[in-house]
Motif scaffolding. Structure first.
Motif, PDB file in Angstrom:
ATOM      1  N   LEU A   1       0.847  -1.185   0.000  1.00 35.35           N
ATOM      2  CA  LEU A   1       0.000   0.000   0.000  1.00 35.35           C
ATOM      3  C   LEU A   1       0.888   1.243   0.000  1.00 35.35           C
ATOM      4  N   MET A   2       0.682   2.110  -0.993  1.00 35.68           N
ATOM      5  CA  MET A   2       1.399   3.373  -1.065  1.00 35.68           C
ATOM      6  C   MET A   2       0.445   4.491  -1.471  1.00 35.68           C
ATOM      7  N   LEU A   3       0.666   5.646  -0.898  1.00 41.57           N
ATOM      8  CA  LEU A   3      -0.072   6.847  -1.273  1.00 41.57           C
ATOM      9  C   LEU A   3       0.843   7.699  -2.145  1.00 41.57           C
ATOM     10  N   CYS A   4       0.341   8.163  -3.280  1.00 39.88           N
ATOM     11  CA  CYS A   4       1.149   8.930  -4.231  1.00 39.88           C
ATOM     12  C   CYS A   4       0.473  10.273  -4.531  1.00 39.88           C
ATOM     13  N   LEU A   5       1.214  11.347  -4.371  1.00 35.23           N
ATOM     14  CA  LEU A   5       0.753  12.680  -4.749  1.00 35.23           C
ATOM     15  C   LEU A   5       1.530  13.091  -5.991  1.00 35.23           C
ATOM     16  N   GLU A   6       0.841  13.409  -7.060  1.00 36.26           N
ATOM     17  CA  GLU A   6       1.523  13.637  -8.329  1.00 36.26           C
ATOM     18  C   GLU A   6       0.981  14.862  -9.049  1.00 36.26           C
ATOM     19  N   ASN A   7       1.900  15.589  -9.690  1.00 36.45           N
ATOM     20  CA  ASN A   7       1.541  16.568 -10.717  1.00 36.45           C
ATOM     21  C   ASN A   7       2.615  16.517 -11.797  1.00 36.45           C
ATOM     22  N   GLU A   8       2.599  17.407 -12.744  1.00 41.63           N
ATOM     23  CA  GLU A   8       3.535  17.319 -13.871  1.00 41.63           C
ATOM     24  C   GLU A   8       4.975  17.597 -13.459  1.00 41.63           C
ATOM     25  N   GLN A   9       5.175  18.286 -12.356  1.00 42.24           N
ATOM     26  CA  GLN A   9       6.528  18.660 -11.952  1.00 42.24           C
ATOM     27  C   GLN A   9       7.167  17.701 -10.951  1.00 42.24           C
TER      28      GLN A   9
ATOM     29  N   GLY B   1       6.629  21.218   3.594  1.00 44.31           N
ATOM     30  CA  GLY B   1       7.714  20.683   2.783  1.00 44.31           C
ATOM     31  C   GLY B   1       7.454  20.656   1.291  1.00 44.31           C
ATOM     32  N   PHE B   2       6.244  20.962   0.846  1.00 48.00           N
ATOM     33  CA  PHE B   2       5.973  21.010  -0.588  1.00 48.00           C
ATOM     34  C   PHE B   2       4.754  21.882  -0.826  1.00 48.00           C
TER      35      PHE B   2
END
Length: 630
Positions: A559-567, A605-606
């Motif tokens: 199980l992993m949580l991923c936060l993504e955008n183009e950068q 942090g982001f």
């Protein structure tokens, strides 16, 4: 903002401080716009949303007058009365209301005018517990109430001499409850952060339920805190960037939330010695109490998982002494730091897996001796039904390194006062004590042999959880209260105090949450635009400073949580492997379904807008949710 996607639930909530600021602004605006007099005042029940047995009363007088408020009790001795100093604008807290009642509140001005108002209340919060039995007198209690902080499926509450609940919190402020010098309460935050029970930080809360400040900590909060003379706060915490927990404390600036000083228990001596039956390499010390002693400028700390109370120098952090059974400790430590028992050795017992250590004004050491296992040797461990817990007071001589047991209460009650975890003691004066045994558990009428009563099933009629709070004066029981749940600690307090009982102005959220650790390696997966199955019950709750991902997952799945955008992308591994819980000091956050998993992600942090995706075994799913981080 609330809405449901076809497969994933999403909710955006404001911090409770924000909600309370809005509520206060609303009733103060109404007060400014209306003509409110003492005989026709503005009354707002539950003004800060989380304390339904409170209200605020607002009115004006042409000249400065004092005001006496009385909440009528079921009898006259149950009345709650408070006199407020002269003013022309009166914003007064009303405390001590009864549930489901048209409470009569009497108003008397110092000029002699009188009136009354009705404060109508609803029921108690669902998990508030009712007293099973109470034995005391109103004369002994002198208007004070017994407050308890939750450890099981319950909520903080306060009870009068008659056992009536007169104060109740609808949010689960956890661990210790202490009154600060200004009269407010210091309690662990209601915001759960990391398993098994660590919360975002410490809260300062008024008796009306207003959060004046939340002190967030990067290592979160657990167990205990201590207010220094200058108002700064000693708070127990940890460093989540290493493998151990509950082995650090910090000094926090009361006004800014900045960390001023840090003490690290790790490194004082070997971690793998003096083990209690609950020791693990992860939770090797399990610090559950901190006490500052001004005469010796020292800190006293309770280490449950080594059956040890240690004392360290406040300035240097160096060891001064160690109090506990020397069995299993290195000889060089025993010779230098441990005490030798003297006096009536036939009635002397060491403490085991203790809680709530304190130093009395004359230098004695007190604690709640849970007695869990009651031995350093496994072959000598006692069954719970044959064990006992107690409050105990030791007299120590640090020149001769000698110790004498001078008082105890609880041993004589055997299993019926036995709590293998939590609990506390208070010393009001010599020969006047409170002993709170808050973690009693029975199975078929006998002390449960389960590891901790927190794991007992409240739906099973053969299981029973109980909390027993006793006050003893000159060896006579003056107060005894039984509650049908687990309560971490008890504190006897007045509802009103000598400070500002109704501070106005915006509450603050101080400090910061640490950057949530990310995982560098992301497995090769098949990405699908389909959302996860409804079976997983995935929910995302977004707050101002973090968001929570939760759902139901089989043990051992990837199980992993991923936060993504183009950068960029941020990836968080979520363990679905259960870690043995050898200390569940607050079981309030336990899920009924052990497949229920959650992860709190700090927004620190982001920044940016990120699509939320989740990897479950070999597939990466789109949740359809985006998180905005400013």
């Amino acid at each position: 903002m609330n809405y449901n996607l076809p497969k994933v639930s999403y909710e955006r909530i404001s911090h409770l401080v924000t909600q309370q600021n809005e509520s206060e602004a609303a009733f103060m605006k109404q007060f400014a716009e209306e003509e409110c007099k003492y005989d026709n005042p503005l009354l707002v029940v539950n003004p800060y949303l989380i304390n339904p047995l409170t209200a605020v009363l607002l009115f004006r007088t042409e000249k400065p007058v004092g005001v006496t408020i009385t909440v009528r009790g079921v009898t006259s001795v149950a009345n709650i009365t408070k006199t407020f100093p002269p003013a022309t604008e009166h914003v007064l807290p009303i405390l001590g209301l009864y549930k489901e009642c048209d409470n009569i509140v009497d108003i008397e001005l110092s000029t002699g005018e009188k009136s009354s108002v009705i404060a109508t209340t609803g029921g108690l919060p669902e998990l508030t517990q009712e007293v099973e039995n109470i034995i005391t007198t109103p004369e002994y209690m002198e208007g004070m109430m017994m407050f308890v902080s939750a450890a099981g499926k319950s909520l903080p509450a306060g009870y009068d001499y008659n056992g009536d609940c007169r104060w109740a919190m609808a949010e689960n402020f956890v661990f210790d409850m202490k009154r600060a010098a200004n009269g407010n309460l210091l309690m662990g935050s209601y915001r759960y952060s990391r398993p098994p029970y660590h919360t975002t930080g410490l809260c300062e809360v008024t008796m009306v339920g207003k959060i004046v400040k939340e002190y967030r900590l990067p290592g979160n909060y657990h167990h205990d805190q201590f207010e220094m003379k200058d108002g700064n706060l000693l708070i127990l915490t940890q460093d989540f960037h290493r493998e151990t927990v509950e082995d650090m404390l910090v000094l926090v600036d009361r006004e800014t939330g900045d960390i001023l000083k840090t003490w690290d228990i790790q490194g004082l001596y070997p971690m793998d010695v003096g083990k209690s039956g609950s020791w693990s390499s992860h939770d090797w010390f399990h610090c559950n109490a901190v006490w500052y002693d001004k005469p010796t400028n020292s800190l006293t700390l309770s280490g449950r998982h080594q059956d040890i109370i240690i004392n360290i120098d406040y300035e240097t952090g160096e060891l001064n002494w160690m109090l506990g059974d020397p069995e299993g400790w290195p000889e060089e430590l025993v010779e230098k730091y441990f005490f030798t028992p003297v006096g009536d050795l036939n009635n002397f017992d060491w403490q085991y897996e203790q809680h709530s250590c304190l130093i009395t004004p004359d230098g004695d050491v007190m604690c709640f001796d849970n007695g869990h296992w009651r031995s350093k040797k496994k072959e000598n461990y006692r069954k719970n039904k044959d064990n006992f817990s107690r409050g105990v007071r030791y007299r120590i001589n640090t020149d001769k390194m000698e110790i004498e047991q001078i008082w105890q209460f609880g041993k004589e009650r055997g299993q019926h006062f036995y709590s293998p975890y939590i609990c506390n003691v208070e010393c009001y004066a010599n020969d006047h004590y409170m002993v709170h045994s808050g973690g009693i558990g029975y199975v078929d009428g006998m002390a449960s042999e389960k590891l901790l009563p927190a794991f007992l099933d409240p739906e099973d009629p053969s299981h029973k959880q109980q909390s027993v709070t006793v006050e003893v004066k000159n060896d006579v029981v003056m107060f005894e209260m039984h509650l049908p749940s687990q309560f971490y600690r008890a504190e006897k307090l007045s509802l009103y105090h000598d400070g500002d009982n109704m501070p106005l102005g915006k509450g603050k959220v101080l400090g910061y949450l640490d950057v949530t650790p990310e995982f560098d390696t992301v497995p090769e997966t098949e990405e699908t635009s389909q959302p996860p199955s409804e079976w997983y019950k995935i929910k995302i709750v977004e707050e101002e400073d973090r968001f929570t991902f939760s759902g139901r997952f089989e043990k051992g799945c990837l199980l992993m949580l991923c936060l993504e955008n183009e950068q960029e992308s941020h990836n968080y591994y979520i363990s679905t492997t259960a870690r043995p819980a050898l200390a569940m000091c607050v079981g309030s956050f336990m899920e009924a379904d052990d497949r229920q998993i959650s992860l709190n992600v700090s927004k620190l942090g982001f920044s940016g807008i990120f699509a939320v995706k989740v990897i479950i075994n070999e597939k990466k799913y789109h949740t359809g949710i985006c998180i905005t981080v400013d």
